[in-house]
Design a protein around this motif. Structure first.
Motif, PDB file in Angstrom:
ATOM      1  N   GLY A   1      -6.809  40.549  41.780  1.00  8.00           N
ATOM      2  CA  GLY A   1      -5.388  40.731  42.080  1.00  8.00           C
ATOM      3  C   GLY A   1      -4.608  41.131  40.844  1.00  8.00           C
ATOM      4  O   GLY A   1      -3.455  41.537  40.938  1.00  8.00           O
ATOM      5  N   ILE A   2      -5.218  41.014  39.686  1.00  7.96           N
ATOM      6  CA  ILE A   2      -4.546  41.454  38.450  1.00  7.96           C
ATOM      7  C   ILE A   2      -4.976  42.895  38.203  1.00  7.96           C
ATOM      8  O   ILE A   2      -6.166  43.156  37.937  1.00  7.96           O
ATOM      9  N   PRO A   3      -4.074  43.857  38.301  1.00 12.78           N
ATOM     10  CA  PRO A   3      -4.469  45.271  38.227  1.00 12.78           C
ATOM     11  C   PRO A   3      -5.262  45.598  36.973  1.00 12.78           C
ATOM     12  O   PRO A   3      -6.303  46.268  37.054  1.00 12.78           O
ATOM     13  N   GLU A   4      -4.790  45.103  35.806  1.00  9.95           N
ATOM     14  CA  GLU A   4      -5.496  45.487  34.573  1.00  9.95           C
ATOM     15  C   GLU A   4      -6.896  44.898  34.505  1.00  9.95           C
ATOM     16  O   GLU A   4      -7.780  45.461  33.860  1.00  9.95           O
ATOM     17  N   VAL A   5      -7.136  43.802  35.167  1.00  9.44           N
ATOM     18  CA  VAL A   5      -8.483  43.214  35.195  1.00  9.44           C
ATOM     19  C   VAL A   5      -9.350  43.971  36.200  1.00  9.44           C
ATOM     20  O   VAL A   5     -10.477  44.375  35.899  1.00  9.44           O
TER      21      VAL A   5
END
Lengths: 427, 265
Positions: free
Chosen positions: A200-204
């Motif tokens: 859910g974390i885009p950069e991850v």
């Protein structure tokens, strides 16, 4: 207590009871205000615990050890040598009790290129120890296809769902990782995708690849060195204390602060810390507004009570009660109202936070797609309220203090009443 | 006992002492004025009042409504400040006292009876009556015994625990009188104390007051229109438009005709 004080308190208490309807209305405003304060603080605290928990489990840990320059350079030259890793692990064990230490794990993290048959993208590549990280790994819980890394894996790797989409890979696909090794040479490493995660974390999701620690060390010629060592604790309560203790222990072992920086999560993740602080400030502003409303309710109620009893105060003064005692009587009335409301409000707040919403508050209705991250931490749409005892006591004391302060003006007004004039009034 | 009008030329000390060592007068006023408003709209509720009331007197302030009786009583009791002039109570100048000292004077030396009873609604009849004694720190048993004894005398026996709202007007006034006279203050200021009482209740109350007056030399100053009270007074000061129109001693039981004469006759 003197006889005079006793009679002043007695009259004040009876007046609170005598004007039951007004007292009840004022108390209701205060009770609701306090309950709301308690609930909002419990929810905010719960949210913060969740953010911190998810962020530290992404790999930083509650206490993070790195070379002081590594965060800025991302260069393998700025790494932690094997002997320091061993000393640091021992220092962490010594600074914590077995109950409060959930995991200690080293990592090797480099910036590199990830290439598939169809495309290549930049990514943050981490070598992780599956055995040590499995109990706390957030990525392990976020696997949507395939599986997480397991002890014994050599060439397996997990990738974020964004990485998989952009490189058009699935479990079983091959990838080539490319990064500078310790000598500054570009080295390649072939891996097989074994799992795909969605945090859910885009950069991850779009830029993280994990492979076994030992494979990463061999690939980058790191020996037993690592770029970081992290400690995940069972509670955030002693994080700062433990970080200081570990730092002191390492210094005693001859490890200079210039070689290994020991940081609590708020120093290691300043963005998250700043985000949480901004959130807290917003909450405090809201709490201030609520407290102001509560104060106005008390001022209004107590002032009305004074104005309606002008003649009575005139009688009390003419019978020999001095101004101070008259003012004290009004303050006692306001304080009693605030105290009773404070207790009731705390009860209601606790009942709402931990009774009605004991399973958490679902805020998913307020979160759109792609908005599940906050400063690099995961937002679980179901927030569990957390009681901060200090907060609860502070709110209670502040509200009682407000009761006393809000009674000051009506009390001052009561002391200004002139007996002869007061007894001309009809009430 | 003496009465004068106009301004005396003698200096007026904050604490009076007599050359013969006797007690100072209970009340003395010197060129006392109370004015409301300013300039052409000024109203003199009390003007040029210089009176002396000795300890143990039983005095009635008479006069038509608006003649300044209540204002004069309030000035004597320190409930309001004079616009001009001075008041001494038991030899001490009220205007020179601090607020706290004035409160203490009212508590320890003066008992008030108001026309509108002015009982505290949250206290029982007994608590209302013992209120000044509580403030003075008299122990509970002593003050309760005194209240019960007086209540029996003035027909309030058995009503001790009732709140004022559950008492008749007459009963409330008797509680108010009990509150004023318990603890035997040196001075009782009573504003229309019998206005809401029937004859027998008035008689009983006045009997208690006369007893205190005779046995303990408590000074009583009444504001009243009630001929029944005037008859029992030994001195009547008639006020008209705020000033002393007449001040005369009389025998108890007499009612001089001038007392009831309309103003200007």
């Amino acid at each position: 207590m003197t006889e005079r004080a006793r009679v002043v308190v007695r009259i004040a208490l009876r007046n609170v009871r005598r004007q039951a309807r007004r007292s009840l209305l004022t108390a209701s405003a205060m009770v609701l205000g306090i309950a709301l304060l308690m609930f909002v603080r419990a929810l905010e605290a719960g949210g913060h615990v969740m953010y911190v928990e998810s962020a530290v489990r992404m790999g930083t840990g509650h206490v993070s050890l790195e070379h002081p320059e590594y965060a800025a350079t991302r260069d393998l030259v700025d790494r932690i040598p094997a002997e320091y890793l061993e000393l640091a692990t021992e220092a962490i064990s010594a600074a914590t009790t077995p109950d409060e230490l959930r995991a200690v794990f080293p990592r090797v993290t480099v910036g590199g290129l990830v290439q598939s048959a169809s495309s290549s993208i930049p990514a943050s590549v981490s070598g992780v120890d599956p055995a040590r990280e499995a109990p706390i790994s957030f990525l392990r819980e976020s696997i949507v296809e395939g599986r997480f890394l397991e002890p014994g894996d050599r060439l397996e790797a997990i990738v974020g769902v964004g990485v998989a989409e952009r490189l058009r890979v699935e479990p079983g696909s091959r990838l080539v990782l490319m990064a500078e090794d310790i000598e500054g040479e570009i080295e390649s490493q072939l891996v097989l995708v074994t799992g795909i995660f969605r945090t859910g974390i885009p950069e991850v999701d779009r830029g993280v690849v994990q492979l076994p620690l030992e494979t990463a060390r061999e690939w980058l010629a790191l020996g037993e060195d690592a770029t970081s060592l992290s400690a995940v604790l069972t509670s955030d309560r002693r994080t700062g204390e433990i970080a200081r203790d570990v730092r002191a222990r390492l210094e005693r072992e001859g490890v200079e602060p210039g070689a290994v920086a020991v940081r609590p999560w708020w120093e290691a993740m300043p963005d998250l810390h700043a985000g949480l602080q901004a959130d807290t400030v917003q909450t405090y502003i809201m709490l201030l507004i609520l407290l102001a409303i509560v104060a106005l309710a008390v001022v209004n109620s107590v002032l009305m009570a004074v104005l309606n009893r002008t003649r009575e105060f005139g009688v009390l003064r003419s019978l020999g009660l001095n101004r101070r005692s008259v003012g004290g009587m009004v303050i006692v009335e306001g304080s009693v109202l605030a105290l009773l409301s404070g207790i009731a409000g705390m009860g209601l707040g606790l009942a709402v936070a931990f009774g009605v919403f004991r399973d958490g508050v679902d805020i998913s209705f307020a979160l759109g797609d792609g908005e599940l991250a906050f400063a690099g931490a995961i937002v679980d749409p179901v927030i569990q309220p957390v009681l901060q005892t200090g907060d609860a006591i502070a709110i209670f004391l502040i509200v009682v203090a407000i009761g006393v302060l809000a009674s000051l003006y009506p009390a001052w007004h009561a002391t200004r009443i002139e007996p002869a004039e007061a007894m001309k009034t009809d009430d | 006992m003496s009465s004068t009008s106009g301004s005396p030329s003698t200096p007026s000390p904050a604490v009076e002492a007599r050359g013969d060592g006797s007690a100072p007068p209970s009340v003395r006023t010197e060129d006392l004025w109370k004015t409301y408003g300013e300039g052409e709209t000024a109203v003199h509720a009390v003007q040029r009042v210089s009176i002396t009331i000795e300890r143990g007197e039983f005095v009635v302030l008479s006069g038509p409504s608006g003649s300044g009786k209540t204002t004069l009583v309030n000035l004597i009791g320190g409930l309001t400040d004079p616009s001009r002039g001075k008041v001494w109570v038991a030899g001490e100048e009220v205007g020179a006292m601090s607020e706290r000292a004035r409160a203490r004077m009212r508590l320890e030396h003066i008992g008030f009876v108001f026309q509108a009873f002015n009982l505290l609604p949250v206290l029982s009849a007994l608590e209302n009556a013992e209120f000044p004694l509580m403030l003075r720190g008299v122990d509970r048993d002593t003050r309760r015994a005194a209240v019960r004894e007086l209540f029996e005398e003035i027909g309030l026996g058995g009503l001790e625990d009732r709140r004022p709202g559950a008492l008749s007007g007459g009963q409330q006034q008797r509680v108010a009188v009990a509150r004023a006279v318990l603890g035997a203050p040196a001075l009782v200021l009573a504003d229309e104390p019998t206005a809401n009482l029937d004859t027998s209740a008035s008689d009983a109350l006045l009997g208690v007051m006369e007893l205190l007056n005779q046995e303990r030399h408590v000074t009583f100053i009444f504001c009243t229109h009630d001929p029944f009270v005037m008859r029992r007074a030994r001195r009547i000061i008639r006020l008209v438009d705020g000033h002393v129109e007449r001040d005369a001693e009389k025998e108890p039981g007499d009612l001089p005709s001038w007392v009831l004469e309309p103003v200007g006759t």
